[in-house]
Design a protein around this motif. Structure first.
Motif, PDB file in Angstrom:
ATOM      1  N   HIS A 131      18.126  49.366  38.665  1.00 37.05           N
ATOM      2  CA  HIS A 131      18.393  48.136  39.835  1.00 37.05           C
ATOM      3  C   HIS A 131      19.201  47.506  39.355  1.00 37.05           C
ATOM      4  N   TYR A 132      18.748  47.618  38.142  1.00 43.03           N
ATOM      5  CA  TYR A 132      20.097  46.391  37.838  1.00 43.03           C
ATOM      6  C   TYR A 132      21.441  46.405  37.561  1.00 43.03           C
ATOM      7  N   VAL A 133      21.967  47.797  37.539  1.00 39.73           N
ATOM      8  CA  VAL A 133      23.400  48.000  37.252  1.00 39.73           C
ATOM      9  C   VAL A 133      23.648  48.736  38.874  1.00 39.73           C
ATOM     10  N   ILE A 134      22.625  49.732  39.759  1.00 42.80           N
ATOM     11  CA  ILE A 134      23.218  50.125  41.089  1.00 42.80           C
ATOM     12  C   ILE A 134      23.176  49.126  42.052  1.00 42.80           C
ATOM     13  N   PHE A 135      22.454  47.476  41.918  1.00 41.37           N
ATOM     14  CA  PHE A 135      22.716  46.401  42.682  1.00 41.37           C
ATOM     15  C   PHE A 135      24.033  46.026  42.144  1.00 41.37           C
ATOM     16  N   ALA A 136      24.210  45.510  40.545  1.00 41.66           N
ATOM     17  CA  ALA A 136      25.902  45.079  40.555  1.00 41.66           C
ATOM     18  C   ALA A 136      26.314  46.027  40.605  1.00 41.66           C
ATOM     19  N   ALA A 137      26.873  47.181  40.557  1.00 46.59           N
ATOM     20  CA  ALA A 137      27.948  48.312  40.484  1.00 46.59           C
ATOM     21  C   ALA A 137      28.484  48.022  42.123  1.00 46.59           C
ATOM     22  N   VAL A 138      27.061  48.081  42.754  1.00 48.66           N
ATOM     23  CA  VAL A 138      27.403  47.852  44.671  1.00 48.66           C
ATOM     24  C   VAL A 138      28.090  46.813  44.882  1.00 48.66           C
ATOM     25  N   ALA A 139      27.766  45.140  44.118  1.00 46.80           N
ATOM     26  CA  ALA A 139      28.326  43.490  44.552  1.00 46.80           C
ATOM     27  C   ALA A 139      29.700  44.018  43.841  1.00 46.80           C
ATOM     28  N   ALA A 140      29.602  44.180  42.863  1.00 43.83           N
ATOM     29  CA  ALA A 140      31.027  44.691  42.268  1.00 43.83           C
ATOM     30  C   ALA A 140      31.799  45.664  43.104  1.00 43.83           C
ATOM     31  N   VAL A 141      32.012  46.624  43.540  1.00 39.06           N
ATOM     32  CA  VAL A 141      32.637  47.093  44.396  1.00 39.06           C
ATOM     33  C   VAL A 141      33.537  46.303  45.104  1.00 39.06           C
ATOM     34  N   GLY A 142      31.948  45.607  46.530  1.00 39.57           N
ATOM     35  CA  GLY A 142      32.793  44.713  47.150  1.00 39.57           C
ATOM     36  C   GLY A 142      33.729  43.423  46.599  1.00 39.57           C
ATOM     37  N   ALA A 143      33.736  43.265  44.873  1.00 42.91           N
ATOM     38  CA  ALA A 143      34.553  42.063  44.749  1.00 42.91           C
ATOM     39  C   ALA A 143      35.803  43.201  44.267  1.00 42.91           C
ATOM     40  N   GLY A 144      36.183  44.081  44.033  1.00 47.14           N
ATOM     41  CA  GLY A 144      36.923  45.181  43.823  1.00 47.14           C
ATOM     42  C   GLY A 144      38.125  45.334  44.950  1.00 47.14           C
ATOM     43  N   LEU A 145      37.275  45.803  46.399  1.00 44.67           N
ATOM     44  CA  LEU A 145      38.264  46.377  47.137  1.00 44.67           C
ATOM     45  C   LEU A 145      38.559  44.824  47.473  1.00 44.67           C
TER      46      LEU A 145
END
Length: 389
Positions: free
Chosen positions: A281-295
């Protein structure tokens, strides 16, 4: 649980089979305060990517580890030993205060790779958590050995974090990597023999789901603010509307893909599965937050090439899909179709690479539709399987 709370309850391991075990208001407060740090990290990632500094990804990975690991340590302890008495609440509030100090140190960690403030926040949180583990060791004889191993392991590694502040240049990065391995090893060592910590599978599943929701909510907030800012500066445009539609479809599909699987039963199977669930879930949480940054990068606009702009969304989406998909495939064999998952991941990356031709807004919409199609295929397949059964 009492709203007022009693002064002191005996801290014993809670029943892992307890009925109707749900997250407490204190745990939800803990999550909400920690999402401040997540928002800080996501915002710094957004600014770094928009300015064309890919090195910001390393800082993001380091900072997000600090956030995730502090959250995870509290979550698993609380699942096993939440007494909800006054002493427990006060020590948890100290941990929340440490988390807010950590959040305050995020900008400096990104800009100067200075982890001093984050480390101070960690010290505050760790002192309170070690006190909780020592209390559990004293009052719960059955779990004493594991509790003492946790307390000793946390103290030793925390001393390592303090000493790391003295390391110069590249040595500090090496020290960070070594200490990450040490942190991950503490639960493995503490739970290796004797009676394991009596955490609740259903409660853990709910806690991770709730934090996923909160991080998705932070994505929605960051993306909305970026769209609002772009509208204020440049007015409403077709490209902005397409970007907003694609981002919304993407976030809805990511929510659906996570919550279409139930992990409670699988968390009762083996210690390895439990560790894999927690660590992945480190990758899952970090990826979800990074999607927000990308958008946010896409909506606000930047001077980086179109393919790189679309990649700020595509890469974390692919990371999220692969890790969550493979994790759920491990937890519940047959629940995830791996070939469609890999095909979707490849198509998402190809779409980002073709953003110069498609246009970035169109690429984001296609990425959202690809994830939605993958979710739809999973729903249809699951329903057919259920019907045959």
């Amino acid at each position: 649980m009492s709203v007022v709370g009693v002064w002191v309850r005996r801290m014993q391991g809670r029943d892992p089979g307890e009925q109707h075990r749900a997250s407490t208001p204190l745990e939800l407060l803990f999550d909400l305060c920690f999402v401040v740090a997540v928002a800080q990290a996501s915002g710094q990632l957004h600014h770094g990517l928009a300015e064309g500094h890919p090195s910001v990804i390393l800082g993001y990975a380091m900072v997000f580890f600090a956030i995730w690991w502090a959250w995870m340590n509290f979550t698993w302890f609380a699942s096993a030993y939440d007494t909800d008495d006054v002493l427990y609440r006060l020590l948890t509030l100290v941990q929340i205060a440490g988390g807010l100090v950590l959040a305050a140190g995020v900008p400096r960690a990104f800009e100067h790779y200075d982890f001093t403030v984050i480390t101070i926040g960690y010290v505050v949180m760790r002192v309170a958590l070690v006190a909780q583990w020592l209390r559990a060791a004293r009052q719960d004889p059955a779990g004493r050995a594991a509790a003492l191993r946790y307390a000793v392991g946390i103290v030793v590694v925390q001393i390592g974090w303090l000493l790391r502040l003295l390391l110069p240049g590249d040595a500090a990065y090496v020290g960070f990597a070594v200490l990450v391995v040490a942190e991950l090893a503490v639960p493995v060592w503490a739970e290796a023999r004797g009676r394991r910590t009596s955490w609740h599978p259903g409660h853990i599943n709910e806690r991770y789901g709730l934090f996923t929701l909160i991080v998705l909510g932070e994505c929605v907030s960051a993306s909305t603010l970026a769209v609002q800012g772009a509208t204020t500066r440049h007015g409403l445009s077709t490209g902005l509307l397409v970007t907003a539609a694609g981002g919304l479809v993407l976030l809805f599909a990511m929510w659906w893909s996570y919550f279409k699987h139930e992990a409670t039963a699988a968390l009762r199977v083996s210690q390895f599965t439990n560790m894999l669930w927690g660590y992945a879930h480190y990758v899952i949480f970090a990826a979800v937050a990074a999607v927000g940054a990308g958008l946010s990068v896409v909506a606000a606009g930047s001077d980086i090439p179109p393919a790189a702009t679309a990649a700020t969304v595509a890469v974390p989406v692919v990371g999220y899909l692969l890790v969550s998909g493979l994790l759920h495939a491990r937890m519940r064999p047959g629940s995830v179709q791996l070939i469609p998952l890999l095909v979707a991941a490849a198509l998402i990356l190809l779409t980002a690479g073709g953003a110069g031709v498609l246009g970035v807004p169109a690429a984001i919409l296609v990425i959202g539709l690809l994830v939605a199609a993958l979710v739809g295929l999973g729903v249809v397949t699951a329903n057919r399987t259920a019907t045959r059964t």
